[in-house]
Scaffold this active site. Structure first.
Site, PDB file in Angstrom:
ATOM      1  CG  ASP A 130      -7.101   2.933   1.785  1.00 41.68           C
ATOM      2  OD1 ASP A 130      -7.997   2.370   1.122  1.00 41.68           O
ATOM      3  OD2 ASP A 130      -7.069   4.168   1.947  1.00 41.68           O
ATOM      4  CE  LYS A 147      -1.516   2.530   3.224  1.00 42.04           C
ATOM      5  NZ  LYS A 147      -2.118   3.150   4.429  1.00 42.04           N
TER       6      LYS A 147
END
Length: 206
Positions: free
Chosen positions: A133, A115
Site C-alpha cells: 500500500d 494489494k
C-alpha cells in the site's frame, strides 16, 4: 541482511494485528473499503455494514443504496458499494460462497488489484505474500530497499530481496510504522528506531 534487521527491530515496537477474525470474506470487504481512506473510517464502515448484513448472502441481496449509506464513512461509497455487491454475488455464484485462496482467482474479481488480493492471502489465509500500500511503498523507498515509482514495482522488488519467511509480517509492521513514525509529511526522525538504516534520513543529515 538490511531488511531482516529492520523487520526484527520493528517487531519489538509493534504487535501483528488480526483483522475481521481472519474471515476471508470480511477481510476482502474490509480491504475494498480501506482504499483511499483512513483506518478509523474503514473500521466504522465495516462495522456498520456487517452489523446489518452479517453474511455474504445478506450483502449480495442487499439494496445497493443501503450499502452506500452504511459504508459512507469510508468515502467513494457509491463505487465501493457497487463493487462490494458485485464481488459478493460472484463469490456466491462462482465460488460457492468461499473467497478464493489463490492470487490469480482473486485478481479475477472486479475491483480487486494486487494489494487487495495479497491482503486476503496474508490476513485471511496466512499465505506468504507482500501487500504493498502507500505506507509500504513510501517506506521501502525511503529506506533505500527499492527505487521504484509504483506499488507494483515495489512489490516485485521486495519479493526479490525479502526472504519469504518475512513476507507475511512486512505489510503490518510497515503500515503501523508508517502511521506512527514514518509519516508521509514530517516523519518523526528523532523517534525512529531504524534511522541508521534509512537512506532518506542520511540524505537529510548531509
Amino acid at each position: 541482511m538490511k531488511i531482516v534487521k529492520i523487520i526484527k527491530i520493528l517487531r519489538k515496537f509493534y504487535n501483528l494485528r488480526v483483522f475481521e477474525d481472519r474471515d476471508p470474506y470480511r477481510v476482502l470487504i474490509r480491504t475494498i473499503l480501506s482504499q483511499r481512506t483512513r483506518d478509523e473510517n474503514t473500521d466504522e464502515a465495516s462495522s456498520r455494514l456487517f452489523q446489518e448484513y452479517p453474511t455474504i448472502k445478506d450483502v449480495a441481496e442487499a439494496p445497493v443504496e443501503r450499502i452506500e449509506w452504511l459504508i459512507k464513512p469510508a468515502g467513494f461509497y457509491r463505487v465501493k458499494a457497487k463493487r462490494i455487491k458485485e464481488v459478493s454475488r460472484i463469490i456466491l455464484e462462482d465460488y460457492k460462497g468461499r473467497v478464493p485462496s489463490k492470487l490469480e482467482d482473486l485478481l479475477e474479481l472486479p475491483g480487486v488489484g494486487r494489494k487487495t488480493a495479497n491482503c486476503v492471502l496474508v490476513y485471511a489465509y496466512g499465505k506468504a505474500a507482500i501487500p504493498v500500500d502507500t505506507h509500504v511503498h513510501r517506506i521501502s523507498n525511503r529506506l533505500g530497499l527499492v527505487n521504484t515509482k509504483t506499488p507494483e514495482e515495489t512489490e516485485k522488488r521486495l519479493r526479490e530481496i525479502v526472504p519469504k519467511e518475512y513476507w507475511i509480517e512486512l505489510n503490518d509492521l510497515f503500515v503501523q510504522f508508517g502511521q506512527d513514525i514514518c509519516k508521509p509529511i514530517s516523519p518523526r526522525h528523532d523517534e525512529c528506531p531504524i534511522r541508521e538504516y534509512c537512506r532518506y534520513y542520511k540524505l537529510l543529515s548531509l
